[in-house]
Design an enzyme around this catalytic site. Sequence first.
Site: not given
Length: 249
Positions: A102, A105, A120, A131, A150, A189, A191, A215
Amino acid sequence: MVIEDFKEAIRLIKQSNFTVALTGAGVSVESGLPDFRSSDGIWNKYDITKYAYLANFYEDPKRIWDFVRELYSSYSDAKPNSGHVALAEIEKMGYLKCVVTQNIDNLHQKAGSKCVLEFHGNTTHLKCLKCGKKYTKEEKNPFKFDVPKCDCGNPLKPDFIFFGEGIDEDVLNKSFELARKSELFLIIGTSAEVQPASMLPIVAKESGAKLIDINLKPSLITLNGHSDIFLKGKFTEVMNRILMELKGE
């Protein structure tokens, strides 16, 4: 961490022919990145209703980009921690098929993980909602423009998912396919509160997989009684201990 639970987790990892991991912001905390929902997390600093929804971007892209630039700045110096590296090594050893993350990074890839599905999105690209064209941050540097645009003239959006925005269909389908195929599913890591990612372990469980929750605090999956094992501890400590055990050290 309960020793008996740890030993059982190792046994399950060794016997599984198809293990999948779902990771969340908690795996990057030890790389210096804040998570989203803890007491010092991002959504306690910023009002989630003003910054995290797709409608917010349409309403005021400059305000959202001001927030995102701060997010980018905190991410720019982040490096994979030893837990990321351990996961990559476990994959290399053949004990892990893929990571569904999720996180936005890019740290799993930097650590050497080969199969990573970014549920994500990622901070490395920008995209046009009009576009569909995508650019790298180098091509349309968001630090040079209040609102990067853009070539078609429309505002570019960070290529990660806002609330109210659909998950990439290919990533969504592949992630649920992996969950259904899994014999063992690791929840690390996270929830496991945000849908649809939170449904992945449930789908895995319904398809016959065992669930291991790694966790600092039990995820919602564990709290609802679905996990088979809960290993309490820091991401780096637990993953390195698992890696050492798998290596026989």
